[in-house]
Each structure stands twice: as structure tokens, then as C-alpha cells.
Design a protein around this motif. Structure first.
Motif, PDB file in Angstrom:
ATOM      1  N   MET A  84       0.816  -1.164  -0.003  1.00 33.66           N
ATOM      2  CA  MET A  84      -0.036   0.093   0.156  1.00 33.66           C
ATOM      3  C   MET A  84       0.829   1.122   0.058  1.00 33.66           C
ATOM      4  O   MET A  84       1.920   1.306   0.761  1.00 33.66           O
ATOM      5  N   ALA A  85       0.509   2.087  -0.839  1.00 31.14           N
ATOM      6  CA  ALA A  85       1.185   3.433  -0.923  1.00 31.14           C
ATOM      7  C   ALA A  85       0.172   4.639  -0.561  1.00 31.14           C
ATOM      8  O   ALA A  85       0.777   5.642  -0.339  1.00 31.14           O
ATOM      9  N   GLY A  86      -1.055   4.225  -0.354  1.00 29.83           N
ATOM     10  CA  GLY A  86      -2.019   5.230   0.150  1.00 29.83           C
ATOM     11  C   GLY A  86      -3.284   4.656   0.033  1.00 29.83           C
ATOM     12  O   GLY A  86      -3.638   3.679  -0.739  1.00 29.83           O
ATOM     13  N   ASN A  87      -4.161   5.303   0.949  1.00 32.18           N
ATOM     14  CA  ASN A  87      -5.569   4.767   1.110  1.00 32.18           C
ATOM     15  C   ASN A  87      -6.332   5.977   1.467  1.00 32.18           C
ATOM     16  O   ASN A  87      -6.265   6.560   2.441  1.00 32.18           O
ATOM     17  N   HIS A  88      -7.059   6.541   0.685  1.00 23.09           N
ATOM     18  CA  HIS A  88      -7.844   7.779   0.521  1.00 23.09           C
ATOM     19  C   HIS A  88      -9.317   7.925   0.358  1.00 23.09           C
ATOM     20  O   HIS A  88      -9.555   7.265  -0.680  1.00 23.09           O
ATOM     21  N   THR A  89     -10.153   8.630   1.159  1.00 18.96           N
ATOM     22  CA  THR A  89     -11.291   8.981   0.546  1.00 18.96           C
ATOM     23  C   THR A  89     -11.412  10.172  -0.321  1.00 18.96           C
ATOM     24  O   THR A  89     -10.385  10.894  -0.200  1.00 18.96           O
ATOM     25  N   ARG A  90     -12.273  10.228  -1.182  1.00 16.90           N
ATOM     26  CA  ARG A  90     -12.325  11.609  -2.101  1.00 16.90           C
ATOM     27  C   ARG A  90     -12.366  12.655  -1.551  1.00 16.90           C
ATOM     28  O   ARG A  90     -11.620  13.528  -2.090  1.00 16.90           O
ATOM     29  N   ASP A  91     -12.866  12.886  -0.262  1.00 10.73           N
ATOM     30  CA  ASP A  91     -12.750  14.322   0.318  1.00 10.73           C
ATOM     31  C   ASP A  91     -11.506  14.717   0.963  1.00 10.73           C
ATOM     32  O   ASP A  91     -11.300  15.643   1.461  1.00 10.73           O
ATOM     33  N   ALA A  92     -10.592  13.467   1.108  1.00 12.03           N
ATOM     34  CA  ALA A  92      -9.403  13.621   1.784  1.00 12.03           C
ATOM     35  C   ALA A  92      -8.208  13.892   0.843  1.00 12.03           C
ATOM     36  O   ALA A  92      -6.981  13.963   1.398  1.00 12.03           O
ATOM     37  N   ILE A  93      -8.375  13.824  -0.460  1.00 13.39           N
ATOM     38  CA  ILE A  93      -7.157  14.172  -1.292  1.00 13.39           C
ATOM     39  C   ILE A  93      -7.946  14.937  -2.768  1.00 13.39           C
ATOM     40  O   ILE A  93      -8.898  14.566  -3.217  1.00 13.39           O
ATOM     41  N   THR A  94      -6.949  15.547  -3.422  1.00 11.69           N
ATOM     42  CA  THR A  94      -7.179  16.482  -4.373  1.00 11.69           C
ATOM     43  C   THR A  94      -6.615  15.465  -5.735  1.00 11.69           C
ATOM     44  O   THR A  94      -5.890  14.661  -5.312  1.00 11.69           O
ATOM     45  N   LEU A  95      -7.276  15.882  -6.884  1.00 15.29           N
ATOM     46  CA  LEU A  95      -6.612  15.085  -8.233  1.00 15.29           C
ATOM     47  C   LEU A  95      -5.068  15.643  -8.123  1.00 15.29           C
ATOM     48  O   LEU A  95      -4.158  14.514  -8.655  1.00 15.29           O
ATOM     49  N   GLU A  96      -4.711  16.636  -7.781  1.00 12.72           N
ATOM     50  CA  GLU A  96      -3.379  17.015  -7.919  1.00 12.72           C
ATOM     51  C   GLU A  96      -2.311  16.161  -7.019  1.00 12.72           C
ATOM     52  O   GLU A  96      -1.272  15.746  -7.525  1.00 12.72           O
ATOM     53  N   GLU A  97      -2.780  16.043  -6.015  1.00 13.46           N
ATOM     54  CA  GLU A  97      -2.157  15.217  -5.012  1.00 13.46           C
ATOM     55  C   GLU A  97      -2.104  13.605  -5.405  1.00 13.46           C
ATOM     56  O   GLU A  97      -1.210  12.891  -5.071  1.00 13.46           O
ATOM     57  N   LEU A  98      -3.290  13.385  -5.741  1.00 16.46           N
ATOM     58  CA  LEU A  98      -3.622  11.798  -6.186  1.00 16.46           C
ATOM     59  C   LEU A  98      -2.390  11.689  -7.112  1.00 16.46           C
ATOM     60  O   LEU A  98      -1.915  10.605  -7.531  1.00 16.46           O
ATOM     61  N   THR A  99      -2.426  12.496  -8.434  1.00 17.56           N
ATOM     62  CA  THR A  99      -1.404  12.214  -9.486  1.00 17.56           C
ATOM     63  C   THR A  99      -0.154  12.530  -8.946  1.00 17.56           C
ATOM     64  O   THR A  99       1.006  11.705  -9.667  1.00 17.56           O
ATOM     65  N   ARG A 100       0.201  13.220  -8.059  1.00 12.68           N
ATOM     66  CA  ARG A 100       1.652  13.530  -7.412  1.00 12.68           C
ATOM     67  C   ARG A 100       2.052  12.160  -6.879  1.00 12.68           C
ATOM     68  O   ARG A 100       3.065  11.470  -7.188  1.00 12.68           O
ATOM     69  N   GLN A 101       1.112  11.265  -5.977  1.00 15.49           N
ATOM     70  CA  GLN A 101       1.503  10.068  -5.340  1.00 15.49           C
ATOM     71  C   GLN A 101       1.512   8.908  -6.341  1.00 15.49           C
ATOM     72  O   GLN A 101       2.364   8.202  -6.042  1.00 15.49           O
ATOM     73  N   MET A 102       0.612   9.007  -7.436  1.00 12.83           N
ATOM     74  CA  MET A 102       0.659   8.035  -8.593  1.00 12.83           C
ATOM     75  C   MET A 102       2.124   8.071  -9.182  1.00 12.83           C
ATOM     76  O   MET A 102       2.416   7.060  -9.481  1.00 12.83           O
ATOM     77  N   ALA A 103       2.406   9.274  -9.361  1.00  9.97           N
ATOM     78  CA  ALA A 103       3.771   9.348 -10.158  1.00  9.97           C
ATOM     79  C   ALA A 103       4.950   9.144  -9.751  1.00  9.97           C
ATOM     80  O   ALA A 103       6.054   9.220  -9.944  1.00  9.97           O
ATOM     81  N   GLY A 104       5.015   9.206  -8.103  1.00 10.30           N
ATOM     82  CA  GLY A 104       6.076   8.686  -7.411  1.00 10.30           C
ATOM     83  C   GLY A 104       6.237   9.724  -6.225  1.00 10.30           C
ATOM     84  O   GLY A 104       7.122   9.527  -5.387  1.00 10.30           O
TER      85      GLY A 104
END
Length: 298
Positions: free
Chosen positions: A264-284
Motif C-alpha cells: 500500500m502506498a496510500g488509502n484515501h477517501t475522495r474528500d481527503a485528497i485532491t486530483l493533483e495530490e493523487l496524481t503526484r502520489q501516483m507519479a512517485g
């Protein structure tokens, strides 16, 4: 589906129970989701807690947890080799986990086969879709679950019922095909994905697992598939949406589980993360920042 079609389907041995169970499951799940809301404290349809899987010395998954609730979309994101395929196989009953706990409807279990998973209401739509390209849409819709009529040596496929049911179920999901008699291979990739989703809904799935449904599609076709993924959610199904595209995930997702090298590198609900942060975590994330620093010109 009309009452007359349901009545006629009742004459088909082996299909009546599945059809009626599917209708009842969709109705009950939709009512529950509407009453309790999209996100709430209720028993998960499928829950993984600290699940691990090894193939010999190779660690495919380690300590992965996620929840799938009725009327919600849980997105699982990760690059190639992140463990997404292994996760799908465990939920679909193809492989059994080595460690951790898998619960279905709150009951701890180990799914022994895809048939058992399907009987428990878990339907998986793989990337290859498992369709027969030269067969018509209606035949692929009922593939392996064909209703029959007549008795003894006069027993035969109920083609009229299958044609009518396919057309009505696709329309109910908002899919208006030109002709259900056309070979399914003539449909676009997005249309084939939508037929597979409608089929799972019709046969009473409570949990729908989608393996990279937009991976090989253009922008317009991806949008069409995402619309029907949302339609399945609105029917009250719990959806597991496997993808490597954070933009597609964020358009429809309620929960986001990020995998990296099987962990696991992350576990978030929609209201706890933005698209920008999700993309950043996905990118590394920090690794990408370090790489940018290393590549910067002196």
C-alpha cells in the motif's frame, strides 16, 4: 425488463433463479444505497484486511487493505507490477491469499474458484472481456447462461427471449445499440466494455470488478465507459475500478487505494485528497522530486 419477459424467462430451467435473483439484488442494493447514502458506516460487500500473496520467493502483495461498499466506486491505482492483477485474482477467486483476511458481506472466507465468487455476487470484467467476436451481441450477453424452452428432444435455445432481454437491459443502462444481432466484434472497445458491464448487472452482481476498462480507449470512448461505470454504481453495486490513470479514477471514484511493488502506498477517501495530490502520489511523489533535482542542470 417487462413483467411478461420475466414471466417467460421463468419457463427456462436454470435461468429463472439467476434472473429473479439479479433483479432482487439490484433492487435491494439500490434501495440500501439510496437510504444509507453513498458513504456510511455499514458492512462492506467485500473487505480485504492486510492481505498478502507470495509466488514462491516473489512477493506479489503484502499488507493490502480495502473496502467495497454498495453504491460506491473503489479505485485501485498502480503502475505495471504494482500488484493490481494479483489483487483482482484474489477477489475474483482465481487465487487464494496467503495472509490477512478476506470478508464477503462481513463473513471471513477464502474464495476457491471464480464460480464461487460469482455465486457470492462478485463479477469480474477482464481486459480481454472473454467475448466471442463473431457471435451476435445477444449471444455474448447470455454466454454460458443461455435460457432454453421446450422439453426433451424439443428443448432449444430461447432466442427471442435472449434478443429481447439483451435489448431491454442495454436500454435500461442507457446503451442504445443499433442491432443486437450484429457480431460483438463490430462494436467499439468502449461499447464492448459497456455490454460486459450491463451483463454483470443483469445477472445479479453485487460487486463489479473492472480490470483497466479504459486502458486501450480514446478520450471519447473512455468517457462512455466511465458513464456506465457510474450507472452501475447508481444501480447500487459496489465497483472496484482498476486503473493506472488518476484522472479517470478521480472522475468517478469514492475511495482510492494506491499500490506500489505489491504494498500500500496510500488509502484515501475522495474528500481527503485532491486530483493533483493523487496524481503526484501516483507519479512517485518524493521520488519524482528527487529525480527532478538530480536531472536539473548545474
Amino acid at each position: 425488463m417487462t413483467h411478461s419477459a420475466r414471466t417467460e424467462a421463468g419457463t427456462a430451467a436454470g435461468t429463472e433463479a439467476r434472473t429473479e435473483a439479479g433483479t432482487q439484488a439490484r433492487t435491494e442494493a439500490g434501495t440500501e444505497a439510496a437510504t444509507e447514502g453513498r458513504i456510511g458506516a455499514r458492512t462492506a460487500l467485500v473487505e480485504l484486511s492486510g492481505v498478502s500473496k507470495h509466488y514462491g520467493a516473489v512477493r506479489a502483495l503484502h499488507g493490502v487493505s480495502l473496502e467495497v461498499h454498495a453504491g460506491e466506486i473503489t479505485c485501485v491505482l498502480g503502475d505495471n507490477g504494482a500488484g493490481k492483477s494479483t489483487l483482482i485474482k484474489i477477489i475474483a477467486g482465481l487465487h487464494q491469499h496467503d495472509g490477512g483476511v478476506l470478508r464477503v458481506d462481513g463473513e471471513e472466507t477464502r474464495l476457491a474458484s471464480p464460480r464461487e465468487a460469482l455465486d457470492r455476487g462478485i463479477a469480474t470484467v477482464h481486459q480481454d472481456l472473454a467475448v466471442v467476436g463473431l457471435m451476435p451481441v445477444w449471444r455474448n450477453f447470455f454466454l454460458g447462461s443461455e435460457p432454453r424452452k421446450g422439453a426433451g428432444p424439443f428443448k432449444r435455445l430461447d432466442v427471442d427471449l435472449m434478443r429481447r432481454t439483451t435489448r431491454e437491459e442495454l436500454l435500461r443502462m442507457g446503451i442504445d445499440l443499433r442491432d443486437v444481432d450484429q457480431p460483438i466484434g463490430t462494436l467499439s472497445g468502449g461499447e464492448r466494455q459497456c455490454v460486459a458491464i450491463a451483463r454483470a448487472v443483469h445477472f445479479g452482481a453485487k460487486v463489479l470488478v473492472l480490470d483497466e476498462p479504459t486502458a486501450a480507449l480514446g478520450v471519447k470512448q473512455s468517457g462512455t465507459v466511465l458513464k456506465y461505470v457510474a450507472a452501475a454504481r447508481d444501480e447500487g453495486l459496489g465497483v472496484v475500478f482498476i486503473t493506472h490513470n488518476p484522472h479517470h479514477a478521480y472522475l468517478v471514484g469514492d475511495r482510492f487505494v494506491l499500490l506500489k511493488r505489491g504494498a500500500m502506498a496510500g488509502n484515501h477517501t475522495r474528500d481527503a485528497i485532491t486530483l493533483e495530490e493523487l496524481t503526484r502520489q501516483m507519479a512517485g511523489g518524493n521520488e519524482l522530486d528527487d529525480l527532478r533535482h538530480e536531472l536539473r542542470r548545474s
